[in-house]
Design an enzyme around this catalytic site. Sequence first.
Site, PDB file in Angstrom:
ATOM      1  N   ASN A 176       0.806  -1.206   0.000  1.00 46.95           N
ATOM      2  CA  ASN A 176       0.000   0.000   0.000  1.00 46.95           C
ATOM      3  C   ASN A 176       0.845   1.265   0.000  1.00 46.95           C
ATOM      4  O   ASN A 176       1.721   1.427  -0.842  1.00 46.95           O
ATOM      5  CB  ASN A 176      -0.997  -0.034   1.169  1.00 46.95           C
ATOM      6  CG  ASN A 176      -2.426   0.139   0.703  1.00 46.95           C
ATOM      7  OD1 ASN A 176      -2.710   0.970  -0.153  1.00 46.95           O
ATOM      8  ND2 ASN A 176      -3.328  -0.640   1.250  1.00 46.95           N
TER       9      ASN A 176
ATOM     10  N   ASP B 281      -3.676   2.639   4.917  1.00 47.44           N
ATOM     11  CA  ASP B 281      -3.898   2.427   3.487  1.00 47.44           C
ATOM     12  C   ASP B 281      -2.952   3.343   2.700  1.00 47.44           C
ATOM     13  O   ASP B 281      -1.744   3.254   2.840  1.00 47.44           O
ATOM     14  CB  ASP B 281      -5.368   2.669   3.162  1.00 47.44           C
ATOM     15  CG  ASP B 281      -5.835   1.931   1.925  1.00 47.44           C
ATOM     16  OD1 ASP B 281      -5.112   1.939   0.925  1.00 47.44           O
ATOM     17  OD2 ASP B 281      -6.938   1.355   1.941  1.00 47.44           O
TER      18      ASP B 281
END
Length: 293
Positions: free
Chosen positions: A144, A196
Amino acid sequence: MRIPRESDTGAGKSFPFQSYRIHTHFCTSTLSGYITEDGPVGVVIPVEGTTDKLVVGCGRDVVLVTWDGENDTTSPPVKKLLSLDTDRTDTRINDGKCDPAGRFWLGTMALEVNDAIEPDRGTFYAVDQDLNLRKIISPVSISNGLAWSLQNDVMYYIDSMSYQIWAYDYNHKDGAINNKRVIFDLKKNNINGLPDGMTIDADGNLWVALFNGGAVIQIDPKNGKLLRKVELPVDRITSVAFGDPQFDTLYVTTAHVGMTAEEKKSKPNSGSLYAIKGLGVKGCPPTNFKYSY
């Protein structure tokens, strides 16, 4: 400020999640888009020195798309450049970004099955201007967020299932990384959600999207201190990027993938692109992919 959704894909500017569509958003205009048939789009990066070339990670392929981003289209020229994870079929490209030298760093993750993601199926790669592919870290679970320090000597990386942000010493000349350390642990700081997407501001602080955490956090990577938490009216925050001419607006993408009908009803703006102003910080101009085509 919430920017209205062009569709219910859950995709936003350059950071689609489980979508086959690429969008552009101009600060003074509306969304344009095109639908790719090469697989779900994970990352989109402009090619250095061009106004109509994009390098796109979709499915397990990296493709070159020729599109000016100004008009909707269904069939722009697309050229396959290379494939990742060629020894398996159960992964897809997720996030990626270019380092200060213009190398393209991107990683993979397992395909979602019944809303579950098998860990340790992905790999983190780097691609240079001649399309030489290097395997950097394997295995990873959900490759990510990425960022590089203002001094170009540290790389920050997120493998979401670790619930941590990692730092590596980074060599600008050859792209080598080493000396992994944890600079922030969400669980130890009682932060909900998965880390994220990520970006860095002009002060050298990191901004991290919290999937299922309903917020974006700002972290000082030098001491691991949580500086602030900006909450949003949706839960599934996917990525962050500074934009606008002065890079003083934080754009935040969100998703509604995997939400029940009841959850969508209670959070109707899930999947929207948000613009946060007045943070008192600015971002840094992004680096495009330096591709010798």
